[in-house]
Scaffold this motif. Structure first.
Motif, PDB file in Angstrom:
ATOM      1  N   LEU A 303       0.816  -1.213   0.000  1.00  0.00           N
ATOM      2  CA  LEU A 303       0.000   0.000   0.000  1.00  0.00           C
ATOM      3  C   LEU A 303       0.853   1.267   0.000  1.00  0.00           C
ATOM      4  CD1 LEU A 303      -2.690  -1.240   2.531  1.00  0.00           C
ATOM      5  CD2 LEU A 303      -3.159  -0.501   0.172  1.00  0.00           C
ATOM      6  N   ARG A 304       2.054   1.205   0.536  1.00  0.00           N
ATOM      7  CA  ARG A 304       2.949   2.370   0.483  1.00  0.00           C
ATOM      8  C   ARG A 304       3.382   2.636  -0.961  1.00  0.00           C
ATOM      9  NH1 ARG A 304       7.903   2.088   3.220  1.00  0.00           N
ATOM     10  NH2 ARG A 304       7.873   4.291   3.832  1.00  0.00           N
ATOM     11  N   ARG A 305       3.494   1.548  -1.735  1.00  0.00           N
ATOM     12  CA  ARG A 305       3.845   1.703  -3.148  1.00  0.00           C
ATOM     13  C   ARG A 305       2.639   2.133  -3.970  1.00  0.00           C
ATOM     14  NH1 ARG A 305       6.558  -3.154  -1.826  1.00  0.00           N
ATOM     15  NH2 ARG A 305       4.875  -4.379  -2.762  1.00  0.00           N
ATOM     16  N   GLU A 306       1.484   1.552  -3.653  1.00  0.00           N
ATOM     17  CA  GLU A 306       0.258   1.825  -4.396  1.00  0.00           C
ATOM     18  C   GLU A 306      -0.915   1.878  -3.418  1.00  0.00           C
ATOM     19  OE1 GLU A 306      -2.428   2.976  -6.295  1.00  0.00           O
ATOM     20  OE2 GLU A 306      -0.662   2.776  -7.567  1.00  0.00           O
ATOM     21  N   PRO A 307      -1.321   3.068  -2.998  1.00  0.00           N
ATOM     22  CA  PRO A 307      -2.360   3.208  -1.963  1.00  0.00           C
ATOM     23  C   PRO A 307      -3.697   2.564  -2.293  1.00  0.00           C
ATOM     24  CG  PRO A 307      -1.197   5.288  -2.298  1.00  0.00           C
ATOM     25  CD  PRO A 307      -0.754   4.368  -3.399  1.00  0.00           C
ATOM     26  N   GLU A 308      -3.945   2.271  -3.552  1.00  0.00           N
ATOM     27  CA  GLU A 308      -5.233   1.683  -3.926  1.00  0.00           C
ATOM     28  C   GLU A 308      -5.175   0.162  -4.060  1.00  0.00           C
ATOM     29  OE1 GLU A 308      -7.924   3.499  -3.944  1.00  0.00           O
ATOM     30  OE2 GLU A 308      -6.670   5.219  -3.427  1.00  0.00           O
TER      31      GLU A 308
END
Length: 333
Positions: A303-308
């Motif tokens: 999620l830190r890389r891609e919040p969605e």
């Protein structure tokens, strides 16, 4: 003492000082060594919160906990802090109310520019969920699910666990059973209660007697008294967590003089360390805390890389049989 002072001492630019203290940043080893030596001489330490204002990422994971009475969550916090540290992240603990929406205390969490918010069996209010979305702070529910589609979750297989417990009690010859519920708004409690009830009905038995212990020791003691002083006293009790089951054993054995494991069977859920103590020897359904925490950290990093990149994981547990329940009745061949 500031980064500018360190830059002057080392004879480099202020940006070089920033890069020297940033993991993975482009800076020569010679410059890094000079900067670190100057910082050591001057007693300089970078301010992580100030750096988060510059980079938009703090490396801090907020954790909301509503029930520190439950040893399962104490163990979870211990494992989570260690796992986050190994991942280069830090845990910041926030208290949360147990029976209502997680406000207002958790509102403070967004002031720290956290990278993610983990809720340990805590509700997420619609207001806070909206604020987290606006701030692009991903939310992970641990040991609970949410109707909010914009969150992630990690839970044990509550339905399978409850069905396994029902089968164990049925095999012990029990026919009059009770269920001690936690809090009505808990998805964990709801899933266990529904699956246990369905398993009894499927076996041709009535639905269990329901009492609420609210996931607490004191609440469970009062609920156990209500159950075991009934004229139609149940001969088996499934408690929605070990905290309540341990309290139920104490009341049944020491207040009412019942032989736990013969006159009444008591089962818990989680397999906390006290469950294995000889004084309790509690039959319980274990939750794989270590694996659930490891999966949580994986979710945080994703999620830190891609919040969605929301995900939902169900971890498998196992029944641990001890002497608080009757032995299985052997069937004649």
């Amino acid at each position: 003492m500031t980064a500018l002072d360190v830059a002057r001492e080392a004879g480099v630019s202020q940006s070089a000082v920033s890069r020297a203290f940033t993991p993975g940043a482009s800076v020569s080893e010679k410059t890094r060594t000079r900067v670190l030596a100057a910082a050591e001489k001057l007693g300089y330490r970078p301010n992580p919160l100030a750096r988060s204002l510059m980079h938009g990422r703090s490396g801090i994971v907020g954790v909301g906990v509503g029930n520190m009475e439950n040893p399962f969550f104490v163990r979870t916090l211990e494992l989570l802090a260690t796992a986050l540290d190994a991942a280069g992240l830090r845990l910041m603990l926030f208290p949360a109310t147990r029976d209502h929406d997680a406000e207002p205390s958790l509102q403070e969490v967004l002031h720290y520019r956290i990278d993610a918010l983990v809720l340990l069996s805590v509700n997420l209010s619609s207001n806070l969920a909206d604020q987290c979305r606006k701030a692009r702070v991903p939310v992970i529910h641990f040991n609970r699910t949410s109707a909010d589609a914009g969150t992630s979750s990690i839970i044990g297989d509550n339905a399978a666990g409850a069905r396994t417990i029902a089968a164990h009690l049925l095999a012990g010859g029990h026919r009059a059973m009770a269920y001690m519920a936690g809090t009505p708004d808990s998805s964990t409690n709801r899933q266990r209660e529904e699956a246990f009830t369905a398993a009894l009905l499927s076996a041709g038995l009535p639905a269990p007697i329901i009492e609420h212990g609210h996931f607490t020791h004191e609440g469970a003691m009062a609920a156990t008294r209500r159950l075991l002083l009934r004229e139609d006293r149940p001969d088996a009790l499934f408690c929605a967590n070990d905290t309540m089951a341990l309290a139920a054993i104490s009341v049944a054995r020491h207040e009412l003089g019942l032989d736990v494991g013969r006159e009444i069977s008591i089962v818990g859920y989680d397999d906390v360390p006290m469950a294995a103590w000889p004084g309790f020897a509690l039959t319980t359904f274990s939750q794989p805390c270590e694996g659930m925490v490891a999966r949580t950290v994986e979710m945080i990093e994703a999620l830190r890389r891609e919040p969605e990149s929301h995900a939902h994981h169900v971890a498998q547990g196992a029944l641990v049989v001890r002497s608080s329940t009757r032995p299985v009745v052997a069937r004649a061949r």
